[in-house]
Design a protein around this motif. Sequence first.
Motif, short mmCIF file in Angstrom:
data_model
loop_
_atom_site.label_atom_id
_atom_site.label_comp_id
_atom_site.label_asym_id
_atom_site.label_seq_id
_atom_site.Cartn_x
_atom_site.Cartn_y
_atom_site.Cartn_z
N ASN A 63 -1.87 -0.59 7.11
CA ASN A 63 -2.61 -1.30 6.13
C ASN A 63 -3.87 -0.43 5.93
O ASN A 63 -4.46 -0.63 4.92
N TYR A 116 1.53 -4.66 -2.76
CA TYR A 116 0.60 -4.40 -1.76
C TYR A 116 1.05 -3.25 -0.96
O TYR A 116 2.09 -3.11 -0.75
N GLY A 118 -1.17 -1.03 0.82
CA GLY A 118 -2.14 -0.70 1.97
C GLY A 118 -2.65 0.52 1.87
O GLY A 118 -3.44 0.68 0.77
N ASN A 212 5.42 -2.94 7.13
CA ASN A 212 5.13 -2.04 8.20
C ASN A 212 6.46 -1.10 8.26
O ASN A 212 6.20 0.31 8.26
#
Length: 356
Positions: A63, A116, A118, A212
């Motif tokens: 992130n 997104y 990160g 992740n």
Amino acid sequence: MRKMIFSTLVCLILFGATAQAQKKEKVILDTDMVEVFDDGITMMMLANAPNIDLIGVTIVVGNTWVPEGTAYAIRQLEDIGKSHIPVVPGIRYPIFPSRFETIKNERILFGIGDAYVGAAGYPEPKSWESVYLQKYGSESTAKPLDMKAVNFIIDEVKKSPNEITIIAIGTCVNLATAVRMAPEIIPLIKKVIYMGGSFFKPGNTTPTAEFNWWMDPEAAKICLRSPFKEQIIVSLDVCEKMPFKKDRYEKLTGMIKNTDLKAMMKRNFLNTLYIEDPNYVHYIWDVIAGAIMIDPTLITEEVTRYVDVNSQFGFSYGQSVAFERNQPVGTQEARIVLTVDSDRLWKMVEDYCREF
């Protein structure tokens, strides 16, 4: 005399049982740290839990960049009076060479679910000190440990064999590198709890993959295929059953007494999203991993499967896969959490927020 001996033995047995009951669970939190939700709250809960000995916080890319995660971890531990807990900077990039450059191709070829990415979406800060100074307007009173996260993990596991749980809530590159460098630690780790993957529903960052494990599929694959004693996975399958709405966010913000942490809550991207759209629905991820470490009875539904991650670049790059049978050679069994007691979990979060 016999009565005295018997009484002494009973006392020793009771003392031993009490000491055993009070023994804290040793934990290393391996995290791509952010302010407050989600990683920050997880860390502070573990740091304050009476049954947990948080022996270190290792920082990994995900992130956030490692310098950012280091600064955020140090500041939040300072805020709750736990700056004695070591913060250890870790690996700055995923295993795959030029991984961040491949993301551009993925977007073009396969699509990115919520766009997104990160740390891959902006430049790496110069140092943790510069992040801390820019964010908090002063220099830190604490410093990160002067060693690498991978070495910290190896050393601590060897120092306390069969006692340490590693909670990996970012990319898995720190842990993957540790087991590659020192495979002898694999049987010495008590268990690994991951926040990652999505087995029985679509991904969030791509149509097939959770963030992740998508950012570093090679690292996740190495970890999942390592024969740890026990692996527990908090995937999107449980996380997306835990909606996090505006009213709850405001309630938790109001509970926090520390002015610095309260300010973090108010400037958090989540608060902005809730202001822009009061009906916006977010979720919690890492907090679930920390909560089930503190209280495993929060788990109400789970399945055990052989698990793997697709590390072949393509539409399903980073996809997590579960096999009930006919599993690929080398895969290991893991417990996949499907449901938790949401009322008790949110109460736990509220109780800890009142302490901050």
